[in-house]
Design a protein around this motif. Structure first.
Motif, PDB file in Angstrom:
ATOM      1  N   LEU A   1      42.413  34.754  34.174  1.00  0.00           N
ATOM      2  CA  LEU A   1      42.064  33.395  34.521  1.00  0.00           C
ATOM      3  C   LEU A   1      41.223  33.222  35.484  1.00  0.00           C
ATOM      4  O   LEU A   1      40.447  32.428  35.663  1.00  0.00           O
ATOM      5  CB  LEU A   1      43.523  32.514  34.758  1.00  0.00           C
ATOM      6  N   THR A   2      41.462  34.074  36.645  1.00  0.00           N
ATOM      7  CA  THR A   2      40.247  34.046  37.758  1.00  0.00           C
ATOM      8  C   THR A   2      38.929  34.484  37.280  1.00  0.00           C
ATOM      9  O   THR A   2      38.028  34.004  37.679  1.00  0.00           O
ATOM     10  CB  THR A   2      40.799  34.712  38.989  1.00  0.00           C
ATOM     11  N   GLU A   3      38.998  35.563  36.375  1.00  0.00           N
ATOM     12  CA  GLU A   3      37.809  36.015  36.194  1.00  0.00           C
ATOM     13  C   GLU A   3      36.881  35.070  35.167  1.00  0.00           C
ATOM     14  O   GLU A   3      35.964  35.050  35.167  1.00  0.00           O
ATOM     15  CB  GLU A   3      37.979  37.330  35.098  1.00  0.00           C
ATOM     16  N   LEU A   4      37.606  34.270  34.556  1.00  0.00           N
ATOM     17  CA  LEU A   4      37.091  33.177  33.526  1.00  0.00           C
ATOM     18  C   LEU A   4      36.824  32.014  34.586  1.00  0.00           C
ATOM     19  O   LEU A   4      36.091  30.981  33.872  1.00  0.00           O
ATOM     20  CB  LEU A   4      38.151  32.793  32.537  1.00  0.00           C
ATOM     21  N   GLY A   5      37.202  31.734  35.565  1.00  0.00           N
ATOM     22  CA  GLY A   5      36.849  30.881  36.750  1.00  0.00           C
ATOM     23  C   GLY A   5      37.946  29.478  36.175  1.00  0.00           C
ATOM     24  O   GLY A   5      37.397  28.467  36.722  1.00  0.00           O
ATOM     25  N   LEU A   6      39.005  29.711  35.503  1.00  0.00           N
ATOM     26  CA  LEU A   6      39.665  28.627  35.066  1.00  0.00           C
ATOM     27  C   LEU A   6      40.764  28.408  36.417  1.00  0.00           C
ATOM     28  O   LEU A   6      41.364  27.618  36.597  1.00  0.00           O
ATOM     29  CB  LEU A   6      40.609  29.050  33.998  1.00  0.00           C
ATOM     30  N   LEU A   7      40.931  29.675  37.064  1.00  0.00           N
ATOM     31  CA  LEU A   7      41.459  29.543  38.505  1.00  0.00           C
ATOM     32  C   LEU A   7      40.794  30.100  39.515  1.00  0.00           C
ATOM     33  O   LEU A   7      39.978  31.184  39.070  1.00  0.00           O
ATOM     34  CB  LEU A   7      42.916  30.121  38.510  1.00  0.00           C
ATOM     35  N   PRO A   8      40.634  29.648  40.644  1.00  0.00           N
ATOM     36  CA  PRO A   8      39.847  30.248  41.696  1.00  0.00           C
ATOM     37  C   PRO A   8      40.379  31.501  42.346  1.00  0.00           C
ATOM     38  O   PRO A   8      41.356  31.539  42.217  1.00  0.00           O
ATOM     39  CB  PRO A   8      39.935  29.119  42.841  1.00  0.00           C
ATOM     40  N   GLY A   9      39.162  32.394  42.885  1.00  0.00           N
ATOM     41  CA  GLY A   9      39.900  33.428  43.777  1.00  0.00           C
ATOM     42  C   GLY A   9      39.626  34.680  42.947  1.00  0.00           C
ATOM     43  O   GLY A   9      38.950  34.612  41.687  1.00  0.00           O
ATOM     44  N   GLY A  10      40.012  35.808  43.455  1.00  0.00           N
ATOM     45  CA  GLY A  10      39.919  36.990  42.679  1.00  0.00           C
ATOM     46  C   GLY A  10      41.051  38.100  43.197  1.00  0.00           C
ATOM     47  O   GLY A  10      41.842  37.682  44.132  1.00  0.00           O
TER      48      GLY A  10
ATOM     49  N   PRO B   1      40.117  44.238  36.970  1.00  0.00           N
ATOM     50  CA  PRO B   1      41.108  43.672  36.159  1.00  0.00           C
ATOM     51  C   PRO B   1      40.680  42.483  35.332  1.00  0.00           C
ATOM     52  O   PRO B   1      40.364  41.415  36.105  1.00  0.00           O
ATOM     53  CB  PRO B   1      42.125  43.428  37.255  1.00  0.00           C
ATOM     54  N   GLY B   2      40.741  42.490  34.195  1.00  0.00           N
ATOM     55  CA  GLY B   2      40.566  40.985  33.377  1.00  0.00           C
ATOM     56  C   GLY B   2      39.156  40.942  33.121  1.00  0.00           C
ATOM     57  O   GLY B   2      38.754  40.066  32.277  1.00  0.00           O
ATOM     58  N   ALA B   3      38.187  41.955  33.618  1.00  0.00           N
ATOM     59  CA  ALA B   3      36.706  41.684  33.323  1.00  0.00           C
ATOM     60  C   ALA B   3      36.444  42.023  31.939  1.00  0.00           C
ATOM     61  O   ALA B   3      35.747  41.126  31.287  1.00  0.00           O
ATOM     62  CB  ALA B   3      35.939  42.306  34.238  1.00  0.00           C
ATOM     63  N   ALA B   4      36.984  42.980  31.421  1.00  0.00           N
ATOM     64  CA  ALA B   4      36.361  43.337  30.027  1.00  0.00           C
ATOM     65  C   ALA B   4      37.045  42.265  29.099  1.00  0.00           C
ATOM     66  O   ALA B   4      36.444  42.001  28.011  1.00  0.00           O
ATOM     67  CB  ALA B   4      36.840  44.809  29.657  1.00  0.00           C
ATOM     68  N   ALA B   5      38.413  41.827  29.205  1.00  0.00           N
ATOM     69  CA  ALA B   5      38.966  41.022  28.190  1.00  0.00           C
ATOM     70  C   ALA B   5      38.131  39.655  28.441  1.00  0.00           C
ATOM     71  O   ALA B   5      38.091  38.832  27.360  1.00  0.00           O
ATOM     72  CB  ALA B   5      40.510  40.747  28.871  1.00  0.00           C
ATOM     73  N   LYS B   6      37.533  39.252  29.516  1.00  0.00           N
ATOM     74  CA  LYS B   6      37.062  37.951  29.508  1.00  0.00           C
ATOM     75  C   LYS B   6      35.783  37.705  28.545  1.00  0.00           C
ATOM     76  O   LYS B   6      35.439  36.632  28.315  1.00  0.00           O
ATOM     77  CB  LYS B   6      36.681  37.424  30.842  1.00  0.00           C
TER      78      LYS B   6
END
Lengths: 82, 231
Positions: free
Chosen positions: B94-103, B61-66
């Motif tokens: 936001l987590t995929e972009l590393g702007l927030l931690p975790g997954g 989730p979110g990976a392709a958008a990043k």
């Protein structure tokens, strides 16, 4: 030209909810001697490069930027020149 | 204040967020929905990443958008310290972009969860929760399949120590998230990611109006945070 396979798995510390269901289902299949199964994903592709180091670099880039989330996943690569 | 809401293919929540901002007092012309090709966000004062399933949650989730232009624009925008809010799939991005931690993992029960859940406000020191009271419980809608927030022990300790946990599930954890986390923020409180959808709790017809104060926090508190964190 290199043929690449990237194997992606969750880190040891991550519990994949799908695995519990999978392993319960495998029990029901009834085949003897099968250990718990770990789920991973496989990406296969070709990379245009003259040398292995260059191909390595390209794989690292694609894996790092998209295929793998390092906070949850780890990966290994198989590569052969074709 | 000008707000930008980024809509990727598969994003669902952009219109609800737009409506919520209008009810919170934004002028129609000041709330724009932009698509994944947007390259510039510096003229906006607040940016939202809505919920849904961008690119069908392919890869992760979110990976392709990043890797879209808009995601790069979000990273540049975030570096200036201005308010950035990710809801649902937006939090995942936001987590995929590393702007927030975790997954995020699939919900522990493997069920897609959909309904009103009780959440507790853990921090009001963010651009999105400054009009809420710490300790207050709210009922907010959630609708997700990959809601199980996960992070390593070190990250979880850090989030707790720095008071970066913003929302927790209080009576029932629908997805098995670590530490019952429903939302977190960066240390400055300017980047917030939450799984519940306050934009769907703006009208009594839908069972809860607890979403209103989140959007009022944008108007009231966000400017103060922007001034404090200007780089």
């Amino acid at each position: 030209m290199f043929k690449v396979t990237v194997f992606v798995q969750y880190l040891e510390s991550v519990v994949n909810p799908d695995e519990e269901v999978l392993n319960e289902a495998i029990q029901k299949v009834g085949t003897e001697g099968v250990s718990p199964v770990k789920i991973g994903r496989t990406y296969t592709f070709h990379v245009q490069a003259d040398r292995r180091e260059e191909a390595d670099q390209k794989v690292k880039e694609v894996a790092g930027k998209l295929l793998v989330n390092p906070s949850m996943e780890t990966y290994s690569v198989e590569m052969e020149e074709v | 204040m000008k707000a930008a809401i980024i809509s990727f293919p598969g994003t669902i929540g952009e219109q609800d967020i737009q409506e919520a901002l209008l009810s919170a007092g934004f002028e129609a012309g000041d709330v724009e929905i932009l698509d994944e090709r947007q390259t510039e966000l510096s003229t906006y004062d607040v940016v939202f990443l809505p919920g849904g399933a961008s690119y069908g949650d392919s890869i992760r989730p979110g990976a392709a958008a990043k890797v879209d232009a808009a995601a790069e624009a979000v990273v540049q925008y975030a570096a200036t310290g201005k308010p950035l809010i990710g809801i649902g799939n937006g939090f995942q991005l936001l987590t995929e972009l590393g702007l927030l931690p975790g997954g995020f993992l699939k919900n522990k029960t493997l069920k897609t969860v959909n309904g009103l859940y009780e959440v507790k406000v853990e921090s009001s020191r963010t651009v999105f929760t400054n009009q809420l009271e710490e300790g207050q419980t709210l009922r907010l809608p959630i609708a997700h399949k990959y809601g199980q927030y996960t992070a390593d022990e070190e990250t979880l300790s850090r989030l707790k120590e720095n008071k970066q946990i913003v929302l927790t599930y209080s009576s029932e954890n629908p997805n098995g998230s670590a530490a019952d986390i429903a939302g977190i923020a960066n240390e400055a409180g300017t980047i917030v990611g939450i799984m519940p959808k306050p934009e769907r709790a703006m009208n009594a017809l839908f069972g809860s109006v607890d979403g209103k104060l989140f959007f009022q926090s944008i108007n009231s508190g966000a400017v103060e945070y922007t001034e404090r964190n200007k780089k």
